[in-house]
Design an enzyme around this catalytic site. Structure first.
Site, PDB file in Angstrom:
ATOM      1  N   ASP A  30       0.854  -1.188   0.000  1.00  0.00           N
ATOM      2  CA  ASP A  30       0.000   0.000   0.000  1.00  0.00           C
ATOM      3  C   ASP A  30       0.886   1.233   0.000  1.00  0.00           C
ATOM      4  OD1 ASP A  30       0.844  -0.238   2.673  1.00  0.00           O
ATOM      5  OD2 ASP A  30      -1.036   0.527   3.478  1.00  0.00           O
TER       6      ASP A  30
ATOM      7  N   TYR B 250       2.963   4.764   0.708  1.00  0.00           N
ATOM      8  CA  TYR B 250       3.657   5.360   1.853  1.00  0.00           C
ATOM      9  C   TYR B 250       2.667   6.247   2.608  1.00  0.00           C
ATOM     10  CZ  TYR B 250       7.852   4.001  -0.789  1.00  0.00           C
ATOM     11  OH  TYR B 250       8.811   3.295  -1.485  1.00  0.00           O
TER      12      TYR B 250
ATOM     13  N   PHE C 124       6.162   1.319  -4.550  1.00  0.00           N
ATOM     14  CA  PHE C 124       7.565   1.554  -4.188  1.00  0.00           C
ATOM     15  C   PHE C 124       8.094   2.922  -4.628  1.00  0.00           C
ATOM     16  CE2 PHE C 124       7.429  -3.164  -4.311  1.00  0.00           C
ATOM     17  CZ  PHE C 124       7.797  -3.417  -3.004  1.00  0.00           C
TER      18      PHE C 124
ATOM     19  N   HIS D 209      11.040 -10.121   0.365  1.00  0.00           N
ATOM     20  CA  HIS D 209      10.759  -8.686   0.249  1.00  0.00           C
ATOM     21  C   HIS D 209      12.047  -7.876   0.416  1.00  0.00           C
ATOM     22  CE1 HIS D 209       8.845  -4.807   1.052  1.00  0.00           C
ATOM     23  NE2 HIS D 209       7.747  -5.335   0.514  1.00  0.00           N
TER      24      HIS D 209
END
Length: 229
Positions: free
Chosen positions: A72, A74, A85, A194
């Site tokens: 989701d 920032y 990202f 990740h």
């Protein structure tokens, strides 16, 4: 949010995406209504409404070559702009993005220190899609249960069914869970942990995904992505 949804529907580049069931059976309207209710209660949306669908408008379905899934946006206002990202804030780069860009550099891309805007990737056919397109200021994950995840599932399935060849870069447990939606006979699926520093396996660094993706794309006559930032 309902107004942003209506504007997205009217965007010519959105036609492939708006054909998804999520946009045809009321799913999108239900999510928009839930967000509008939060806004009416005083919540601050991130990213701004006019940027919520940026990943889908910058990368139309018919141009997708690579898929990168995030979680989701920032949560700090001004940081997110609708691409997973990607960062347009003014502080230090988020740790996960810093790790991603270090891997890009390791794979031969030119990376500008402090720059985190990945719009250039999106315009080349890299779908940077969060599984929730919105959050609230100061509240990461606030909208993960609103129904956005269905859109991510349908987008991945549509790319698998409709694109002749694409690369799916699935990082972390939640992204990797969607590998089952991809036809591996036609597409390349690359999986690893990740890029977050919280990944205890630390298996993202050295994965070589950007170079591997380009080698596969070039092998299928699609041309590689310029991963420079």
């Amino acid at each position: 949010m309902s107004r942003a949804l209506a504007e997205f529907r009217g965007c010519p580049d959105a036609a492939g995406w708006t054909a998804l069931p999520f946009f045809r059976d009321g799913g999108a309207e239900r999510v928009a209504a839930a967000i509008d209710a939060r806004l009416a209660d005083g919540a601050a949306l991130v990213p701004p409404p006019d940027q919520v669908f940026a990943a889908l408008t910058l990368t139309p379905l018919e141009r997708v070559r690579v898929v990168i899934l995030g979680q989701d946006p920032y949560p700090s206002p001004g940081d997110a702009h609708g691409l997973a990202f990607s960062y347009v804030g003014t502080r230090r780069l988020p740790p996960s993005l810093k790790t991603i860009l270090a891997e890009c550099a390791r794979n031969g891309a030119a990376v500008t220190p402090g720059r985190g805007d990945l719009s250039g990737w999106a315009r080349q056919g890299v779908l940077l899609l969060n599984t929730a397109l919105t959050a609230e200021a100061g509240k990461a994950g606030a909208h993960l249960r609103l129904g956005w995840s269905r859109l991510a599932d349908e987008a991945v399935a549509a790319i698998s069914a409709e694109r002749p060849h694409a690369v799916f870069l699935l990082w972390g447990e939640k992204a990797r869970a969607r590998a089952a939606l991809v036809d591996r006979a036609r597409h390349l699926v690359l999986e690893t942990g990740h890029p977050s520093p919280l990944n205890r396996h630390r298996d993202f660094t050295g994965c070589g995904h950007f170079a591997k993706a380009n080698a596969w794309l070039e092998g299928h006559g699609l041309g590689g992505v310029d991963w420079s930032v």
